[in-house]
Design an enzyme around this catalytic site. Structure first.
Site, short mmCIF file in Angstrom:
data_model
loop_
_atom_site.label_atom_id
_atom_site.label_comp_id
_atom_site.label_asym_id
_atom_site.label_seq_id
_atom_site.Cartn_x
_atom_site.Cartn_y
_atom_site.Cartn_z
N GLY A 164 43.35 34.33 39.78
CA GLY A 164 42.41 34.41 38.67
C GLY A 164 41.35 35.46 38.92
CB THR A 165 40.37 38.38 38.72
OG1 THR A 165 39.43 39.42 38.60
CG2 THR A 165 41.71 38.89 38.28
CB THR A 166 37.15 39.87 36.04
OG1 THR A 166 38.28 40.65 36.44
CG2 THR A 166 35.87 40.54 36.52
#
Length: 314
Positions: free
Chosen positions: A78-80
């Site tokens: 997961g990002t951002t």
């Protein structure tokens, strides 16, 4: 039928919690678990090779091979995440996409959480480990308050999170990193002339903790998000303006980074956003975000004189 040590059949002798659970002497829930129930902690360095699916892989002899093996398992990342300080508080926002290699593993993952009454925590990294770490962190803060009778200071909460990240270093070196962002509201300190307001703390994968001023971002799209924040942030922002800037920074990150998902109007998927100020920490509702995103997209489609924007995203 087994009986208690004294031969009785009372609830405390058979079904009650062990004495250690009723006389905790440490204010750290993670330390308590490590001593009395280590199997309940997020996966440890020692049993990383027992992760489901790794046992059947061959050639896993070191960190480099294990990193590749974990990638082969399709562990979601997961990002951002971004955080923006405003006049009297702080906003945190995260996109909703999780990826596994070149594939979108999930479009609706939550990466921003309310840590306690006045603070927020966002996560980037391996989704499974990160969400477990956040859940443990939330209990850690609640446990401290119950044992000590008072909440941790904001700096204390930031340091507790640093300790937990450092404990995850072994997994990070094996390809399962977690890099959070922490932000919260700190009360005014009249004795030092410090006004109340939002404070932001970023971390590195080894547990280094750094206080940020004005704004911060973590994750693969943070480079682009920080570029947007650098242009948009200004002193004296109000909460609504800070929320708009945070979402706009994610919009710009999604424009250039495949690991960052943009607002999805068709599926009604919007960033997860939270606010921490004198009224406490809370998440922003989808109705408010839908209106904000619709206005943002419309603004991007047109120049100030009403003409369509070449390329749409400006």
């Amino acid at each position: 039928m087994p009986t208690g040590a004294e031969g009785g059949t009372g609830r405390g002798a058979q079904a009650g919690l062990p004495p250690a659970y009723l006389s905790a002497t440490t204010s750290s829930f993670a330390a308590f678990l490590a001593e009395h129930a280590p199997e309940l902690l997020p996966v440890s360095q020692a049993d990383v090779t027992d992760l489901p699916g790794l046992a059947g892989l061959t050639g896993v002899t070191g960190p480099a091979e294990l990193t590749g093996a974990v990638g082969a398992l399709g562990a979601a990342h997961g990002t951002t995440i971004v955080a923006v300080a405003f006049n009297g508080g702080v906003v945190m926002a995260g996109d909703r996409r999780a990826t596994a290699g070149h594939l979108i593993a999930n479009r609706t993952i939550d990466k921003v959480f309310v840590a306690d009454e006045t603070s927020l925590v966002g996560i980037a990294g391996v989704a499974g480990v990160a969400t477990e770490l956040v859940a443990l962190y939330q209990v850690e803060l609640e446990h401290y308050e119950k044992i000590e009778g008072a909440p941790l200071s904001l700096e204390g909460r930031a340091n507790r999170l640093r300790t937990m990240i450092r404990a995850n270093l072994g997994l990070a070196l094996r390809g399962l990193p977690v890099v959070p962002l922490f932000a919260g509201y700190a009360d005014a300190r009249p004795e030092s002339g410090t006004p109340g307001g939002g404070r932001i703390f970023s971390y590195d994968v080894a547990g280094g903790c750094y206080e940020e001023h004005a704004y911060a971002g973590v994750g693969s799209g943070a480079l682009f998000a920080r570029g947007a924040l650098k242009k948009l942030w200004r002193p004296g922002l109000e909460a609504d303006a800070a929320l708009r800037i945070a979402v706009e920074a994610l919009y710009d990150a999604a424009d250039d980074d495949t690991g960052t998902g943009g607002p999805d109007l068709a599926r009604r998927i919007y960033p997860t956003c939270g606010i921490a100020d004198a009224d406490g920490a809370r998440l922003v509702g989808d109705a408010q975000l839908a209106e904000l995103v619709a206005r943002l997209v419309e603004d991007r489609r047109h120049l100030e004189d009403g003409r369509a924007t070449p390329g749409a995203a400006r």
